[in-house]
Write an enzyme that holds these catalytic residues in place. Structure first.
Site, PDB file in Angstrom:
ATOM      1  CB  THR A 151       2.260 -10.163  -7.151  1.00 40.95           C
ATOM      2  OG1 THR A 151       1.977  -8.906  -7.778  1.00 40.95           O
ATOM      3  CG2 THR A 151       3.643 -10.119  -6.534  1.00 40.95           C
ATOM      4  CD  GLU A 178       5.625  -8.456 -11.218  1.00 38.76           C
ATOM      5  OE1 GLU A 178       6.635  -8.396 -11.931  1.00 38.76           O
ATOM      6  OE2 GLU A 178       5.593  -9.044 -10.111  1.00 38.76           O
ATOM      7  CG  ASP A 206      -2.016   1.004   1.182  1.00 41.69           C
ATOM      8  OD1 ASP A 206      -1.800   2.101   0.626  1.00 41.69           O
ATOM      9  OD2 ASP A 206      -3.116   0.695   1.678  1.00 41.69           O
TER      10      ASP A 206
END
Length: 212
Positions: A192, A195, A118
């Site tokens: 991820t 990503e 974040d």
């Protein structure tokens, strides 16, 4: 990574303590016993739905991996995948990643991964960023002397902030990529969920690797 509350999540976690724990402090300094070996320990803080940590565990069976996730519903999604895969070198933690030094002994980890954390964009939120000095201090304690930190993000401002924060902390950069997917590192890169989504949109992915 936010999911709606799933009523089945907490019972699933409670029913499978062999793969996930909500009390990681109980294993501080004893993770090798939980895994049953002394393999190098690699930790991801904020594992999301687990795509990265699961693929890493599959790709490197000689290493041990731990994925940390604060949200019960999200952690339970990863647990479902682990129950299907039964990976011996993967353990999960459902707890706040900000307490990492309470969960791991000094020098217990080989690598810490921060993936698409974040950004906490407002100035007053800076202390919440996972590359803020108070977090870096914890990583320094938890990592072995030759251990390192890997950080990936699509957020340019967070990346710039992280570079400054780590540099001011005295960290040494091993690699800095301003466009990961167009670099040599792309060959062995494990993505991820975020990503994959961002890169498909054509967004640049930033990455750095550093040590203390």
């Amino acid at each position: 990574m936010r999911l709606r509350n799933k009523p089945w999540a907490k019972p699933l976690i409670e029913a499978n303590p062999q793969f996930i724990t909500t009390s990681p402090q109980d294993y501080r300094g004893r993770w090798n016993k939980r895994f049953g070996n002394n393999a190098p320990l690699h930790i991801e803080i904020g594992m999301g739905k687990g795509q990265f940590i699961i693929e890493m565990a599959q790709k490197y069976p000689e290493w041990n991996f731990i994925g940390i996730e604060i949200q019960t519903s999200v952690a339970a999604v990863v647990l479902k995948k682990q129950l299907a895969l039964q990976l011996d070198n993967l353990q999960l933690i459902c707890a706040n990643g900000s307490g990492i030094s309470e969960y791991f002994e000094d020098g217990e980890a080989a690598t810490i991964y921060l993936n698409f954390s974040d950004p906490w964009p407002k100035k007053r939120q800076a202390k919440r960023r996972l590359t803020y000095p108070t977090f870096l201090k914890q990583y320094q304690e938890v990592l072995k002397k030759d251990g390192h930190l890997e950080f990936k993000t699509d957020n340019q401002k967070l990346f710039e902030y992280s570079l400054k924060s780590m540099n001011n902390f005295g960290m040494i950069f091993d690699n800095i990529s301003l466009d990961l997917h167009k670099s040599e590192e792309a060959i062995d890169n494990v993505m991820t969920e975020y990503e994959k989504k961002f890169s498909q949109r054509g967004q640049v992915i930033y990455k750095l690797a550093a040590h203390f």
